[in-house]
Scaffold this motif. Structure first.
Motif, PDB file in Angstrom:
ATOM      1  N   ARG A  22      -0.948  28.937  60.116  1.00 51.49           N
ATOM      2  CA  ARG A  22      -0.132  27.941  59.804  1.00 51.49           C
ATOM      3  C   ARG A  22      -0.199  26.825  60.643  1.00 51.49           C
ATOM      4  O   ARG A  22      -0.355  25.568  60.538  1.00 51.49           O
ATOM      5  N   SER A  23      -0.193  27.151  62.057  1.00 56.31           N
ATOM      6  CA  SER A  23      -0.537  26.199  63.101  1.00 56.31           C
ATOM      7  C   SER A  23      -2.083  25.671  63.086  1.00 56.31           C
ATOM      8  O   SER A  23      -1.941  24.499  63.143  1.00 56.31           O
ATOM      9  N   ASP A  24      -3.037  26.514  62.914  1.00 55.65           N
ATOM     10  CA  ASP A  24      -4.264  25.874  62.803  1.00 55.65           C
ATOM     11  C   ASP A  24      -4.340  24.864  61.285  1.00 55.65           C
ATOM     12  O   ASP A  24      -4.971  23.801  61.510  1.00 55.65           O
ATOM     13  N   ALA A  36      -4.540  19.292  59.453  1.00 59.52           N
ATOM     14  CA  ALA A  36      -4.053  18.391  58.526  1.00 59.52           C
ATOM     15  C   ALA A  36      -3.660  16.934  59.534  1.00 59.52           C
ATOM     16  O   ALA A  36      -3.954  15.927  58.963  1.00 59.52           O
ATOM     17  N   ASP A  37      -3.216  17.218  60.697  1.00 59.14           N
ATOM     18  CA  ASP A  37      -2.963  16.036  61.606  1.00 59.14           C
ATOM     19  C   ASP A  37      -4.216  15.423  61.992  1.00 59.14           C
ATOM     20  O   ASP A  37      -4.478  14.054  62.069  1.00 59.14           O
ATOM     21  N   LYS A  51      -0.766   6.331  53.207  1.00 59.93           N
ATOM     22  CA  LYS A  51      -0.422   7.931  53.165  1.00 59.93           C
ATOM     23  C   LYS A  51       0.310   8.060  54.294  1.00 59.93           C
ATOM     24  O   LYS A  51       0.174   7.446  55.551  1.00 59.93           O
ATOM     25  N   SER A  52       1.216   9.044  54.359  1.00 56.87           N
ATOM     26  CA  SER A  52       2.052   9.586  55.541  1.00 56.87           C
ATOM     27  C   SER A  52       1.184  10.844  56.284  1.00 56.87           C
ATOM     28  O   SER A  52       0.165  11.515  55.477  1.00 56.87           O
ATOM     29  N   TYR A  88      -1.048  17.702  54.467  1.00 58.49           N
ATOM     30  CA  TYR A  88      -0.808  18.986  54.730  1.00 58.49           C
ATOM     31  C   TYR A  88      -0.782  19.753  53.546  1.00 58.49           C
ATOM     32  O   TYR A  88      -0.838  21.198  53.549  1.00 58.49           O
ATOM     33  N   GLY A  89      -0.778  19.166  52.262  1.00 57.77           N
ATOM     34  CA  GLY A  89      -0.927  20.077  51.118  1.00 57.77           C
ATOM     35  C   GLY A  89      -2.209  20.670  50.979  1.00 57.77           C
ATOM     36  O   GLY A  89      -3.222  20.348  51.453  1.00 57.77           O
TER      37      GLY A  89
END
Length: 155
Positions: free
Chosen positions: A63-65, A70-71, A90-91, A96-97
């Motif tokens: 999840r962290s990866d 995504a960031d 976009k935000s 993240y999706g």
């Protein structure tokens, strides 16, 4: 308009009818009768705990990866938009999706299944209890769900 509503209702009803019953199985555990068996069952529990901890750590790392990736993609997008002198529409959340760690989440079922097998191997009695949790049909006389309360697992 009325025919569209009826068509949507018909499709919705057909979709619900196509879904069969959903079952959930829980297990009643009876400890082994011997001291050696109980010690063995305790080791099974320790192995299960270690399995769950490892699975959870793997899930958290995944999840962290995925969030870091995504960031990174969001920052690339921002730089590109700024260089092109375009507005940033976009935000950060938009990126993240689609990054799933579902495979890492299956560890709970795997650890539980391994524990049940280990517990039975140690001489413990495992009695599955299967119940319908959704889309249940009325019980028919004489109908028993496979793995019900009268079929304990013993090894």
């Amino acid at each position: 308009m009325k025919s569209v509503f009826l068509s949507v209702m018909a499709v919705g009803c057909a979709a619900v009818a196509a879904c069969g019953p959903v079952y959930k199985t829980s297990y009643e555990l009876t400890p082994p009768q011997t001291a050696e068996g109980r010690m063995c069952a305790t080791q099974c529990q320790q192995i299960k705990s270690a399995c769950q901890n490892t699975g959870y750590e793997r899930y958290q790392r995944c999840r962290s990866d995925k969030l870091a990736y995504a960031d990174h993609k969001y920052n690339e997008y921002r730089v590109q938009q700024l260089l092109l002198k375009k507005p940033i529409k976009k935000s950060r959340r938009s990126f993240y999706g689609g990054y799933s760690c579902n495979q890492e989440r299956t560890y709970k079922k795997t650890c539980e299944s391994d524990f049940i097998g280990c517990f039975a191997t140690c001489g413990g009695k495992v009695t599955p209890r299967t119940v319908c949790t959704a889309n249940c049909e009325p019980a028919q006389p004489g109908h028993q769900i496979s793995g019900g309360p009268t079929t304990p697992l013993m090894r």
